[in-house]
Design a protein around this motif. Structure first.
Motif, PDB file in Angstrom:
ATOM      1  N   SER A 142       0.806  -1.227   0.000  1.00 33.12           N
ATOM      2  CA  SER A 142       0.000   0.000   0.000  1.00 33.12           C
ATOM      3  C   SER A 142       0.836   1.273   0.000  1.00 33.12           C
ATOM      4  CB  SER A 142      -0.932   0.006   1.209  1.00 33.12           C
ATOM      5  OG  SER A 142      -0.173   0.059   2.414  1.00 33.12           O
ATOM      6  N   ILE A 143       2.166   1.189   0.086  1.00 39.28           N
ATOM      7  CA  ILE A 143       3.005   2.386   0.173  1.00 39.28           C
ATOM      8  C   ILE A 143       3.047   3.181  -1.132  1.00 39.28           C
ATOM      9  CG2 ILE A 143       5.396   3.165   0.442  1.00 39.28           C
ATOM     10  CD1 ILE A 143       5.740   1.090   2.630  1.00 39.28           C
ATOM     11  N   TYR A 189      -5.509   0.806  -4.517  1.00 35.74           N
ATOM     12  CA  TYR A 189      -6.493   0.128  -5.347  1.00 35.74           C
ATOM     13  C   TYR A 189      -6.149  -1.355  -5.495  1.00 35.74           C
ATOM     14  CZ  TYR A 189      -8.054   4.824  -6.435  1.00 35.74           C
ATOM     15  OH  TYR A 189      -8.521   6.103  -6.328  1.00 35.74           O
ATOM     16  N   LEU A 190      -4.853  -1.666  -5.561  1.00 32.43           N
ATOM     17  CA  LEU A 190      -4.431  -3.066  -5.587  1.00 32.43           C
ATOM     18  C   LEU A 190      -4.766  -3.749  -4.273  1.00 32.43           C
ATOM     19  CD1 LEU A 190      -2.968  -5.467  -6.848  1.00 32.43           C
ATOM     20  CD2 LEU A 190      -0.806  -4.468  -6.049  1.00 32.43           C
ATOM     21  N   VAL A 191      -4.607  -3.018  -3.177  1.00 31.47           N
ATOM     22  CA  VAL A 191      -4.950  -3.573  -1.870  1.00 31.47           C
ATOM     23  C   VAL A 191      -6.435  -3.913  -1.812  1.00 31.47           C
ATOM     24  CG1 VAL A 191      -5.063  -3.077   0.596  1.00 31.47           C
ATOM     25  CG2 VAL A 191      -3.055  -2.398  -0.723  1.00 31.47           C
ATOM     26  N   TYR A 239     -10.584  -8.049  -1.576  1.00 35.81           N
ATOM     27  CA  TYR A 239     -11.818  -8.638  -2.111  1.00 35.81           C
ATOM     28  C   TYR A 239     -11.643 -10.126  -2.409  1.00 35.81           C
ATOM     29  CZ  TYR A 239     -16.023  -9.184  -4.933  1.00 35.81           C
ATOM     30  OH  TYR A 239     -17.226  -9.610  -5.427  1.00 35.81           O
ATOM     31  N   PHE A 240     -10.516 -10.507  -3.006  1.00 38.76           N
ATOM     32  CA  PHE A 240     -10.354 -11.883  -3.476  1.00 38.76           C
ATOM     33  C   PHE A 240      -9.653 -12.792  -2.455  1.00 38.76           C
ATOM     34  CE2 PHE A 240     -10.819  -9.638  -7.550  1.00 38.76           C
ATOM     35  CZ  PHE A 240     -11.801 -10.427  -8.134  1.00 38.76           C
ATOM     36  N   PHE A 241      -8.762 -12.246  -1.616  1.00 40.40           N
ATOM     37  CA  PHE A 241      -8.007 -13.101  -0.687  1.00 40.40           C
ATOM     38  C   PHE A 241      -8.002 -12.509   0.728  1.00 40.40           C
ATOM     39  CE2 PHE A 241      -5.985 -13.198  -4.900  1.00 40.40           C
ATOM     40  CZ  PHE A 241      -6.209 -14.537  -5.247  1.00 40.40           C
TER      41      PHE A 241
END
Length: 364
Positions: A150-151, A157-159, A164-166
């Motif tokens: 997240s840095i 957005y990737l976080v 959502y998935f894992f």
């Protein structure tokens, strides 16, 4: 006070001081009383300018900017809530999770400072401080990858995608929704319960190597009783304690296969070399017995319902499926076993996870 008012005040003050100086130069007939009266008016006029300060302006600007940012944030959240409700839930979970994580970090910092200044060891801490350190250490180890991801800019957005998935694999409980917390606890407990039978079968096989016939009979009877679906008494568990301080079931004398069966009971991976598994099991077992001793000092009745359920879950049962009175009764049995053991007998404490929880209600 506005800028114009301040200017008028200052110009009046300067004019007054100039007139005073001119009158002193032109005549010597001014009395001391008149001079004192003129001077005495200066502080009162100067005090009108005093409330105007740069620090107060900065605070005012800061409050204004903060309020505007809060307004923008509220508008943004309301937009997400209306248009993208599922994304909004992830968004709120993410930021609320970080707030909880930072709050825990401050609490851990307080505990560490207390340990430093009062020269306390981990085993000397109160129960809640000890439990906070234990939980935070495990959460941080699991959260490190998420924090690193997240840095970079826009990486949040990737976080969100990973959340959502894992969520179970990558996130700590701070970032789980209440529904996920209940669901994932069920999953983790079912994974742990799969090793009850291998642990008991391993004990049965090991009992054949016990030379003391009396202890051998006690161990076989204990394993058979649990395998039949019955709950053993505390006295029956403590009757075999002599086998768990040395060979063949002591912490450093157990077979690697048995240690691999026990590791998942503490949510530890069994996919490590034998010497690492032995070290980790011994470390976690000593931590658990120290936690139990701190709980005995506090008194189990001092725990609220949430703390009781968490304590039971850590020690082997699925407390979500139990009434709170059942949880307190089970925890009392556990502490009876734990408080009777020495540090050299912590192997029995780990096996008691199976003895006490394998057939207890709410185990599935």
């Amino acid at each position: 006070m506005t800028v114009s008012n301040m200017a008028l005040c200052c110009s009046s003050l300067l004019g007054h001081l100039s007139l005073t100086r001119l009158s002193v130069l032109r005549t010597n007939t001014i009395t001391n009383s008149l001079y004192s009266a003129r001077v005495s008016t200066c502080p009162s006029r100067f005090s009108l300018c005093r409330p105007y300060s740069s620090s107060k302006v900065r605070r005012g600007v800061g409050r204004y900017v903060s309020s505007r940012l809060q307004w923008v944030n509220n508008k943004y959240e309301n937009f997400l809530k209306r248009r993208f409700p599922r994304f909004y839930q992830l968004y709120r979970t993410f930021f609320e999770g970080f707030k909880l994580l930072f709050s825990d970090a401050n609490e851990v910092k307080r505990i560490k400072l207390k340990m430093h200044y009062e020269r306390l060891h981990y085993k000397d801490l109160p129960y809640r401080d000890m439990e906070k350190l234990r939980q935070f250490r495990r959460h941080v180890i699991k959260a490190i990858p998420l924090v690193l991801i997240s840095i970079p800019p826009f990486a949040n957005y990737l976080v969100f995608v990973l959340m959502y998935f894992f969520p179970r694999q990558l996130l700590i409980p701070h970032f789980w929704t209440p529904k996920q917390q209940a669901e994932f606890r069920e999953v983790y407990h079912s994974l742990r319960a799969r090793y009850h039978w291998p642990v008991l079968k391993g004990l049965e096989n090991t009992s054949n190597r016990v030379k003391d016939s009396q202890l051998q009979i006690h161990l076989k009877d204990l394993c058979a009783k649990v395998l039949r679906g019955e709950n053993p008494r505390v006295s029956e568990i403590l009757a075999v304690r002599g086998l768990f301080s040395g060979p063949p079931l002591g912490m450093k004398r157990m077979s690697v296969e048995q240690m691999r069966h026990i590791s998942p009971l503490l949510f530890l991976t069994p996919r490590l070399p034998g010497f690492l598994i032995s070290h980790r099991l011994n470390s976690h077992a000593l931590e658990l017995i120290q936690l139990d001793r701190a709980l005995v000092r506090l008194g189990p009745h001092q725990l609220n319902d949430t703390e009781v359920r968490q304590a039971c879950y850590l020690r082997g049962i699925n407390s979500n499926g139990l009434e709170i009175n059942q949880c307190r009764e089970w925890l009392s049995q556990w502490l009876q076993v734990s408080s009777s053991l020495k540090d050299s007998e912590v192997s029995l404490l780990l096996h008691s996870i199976v003895f006490l929880s394998a057939n207890y209600p709410g185990r599935h």
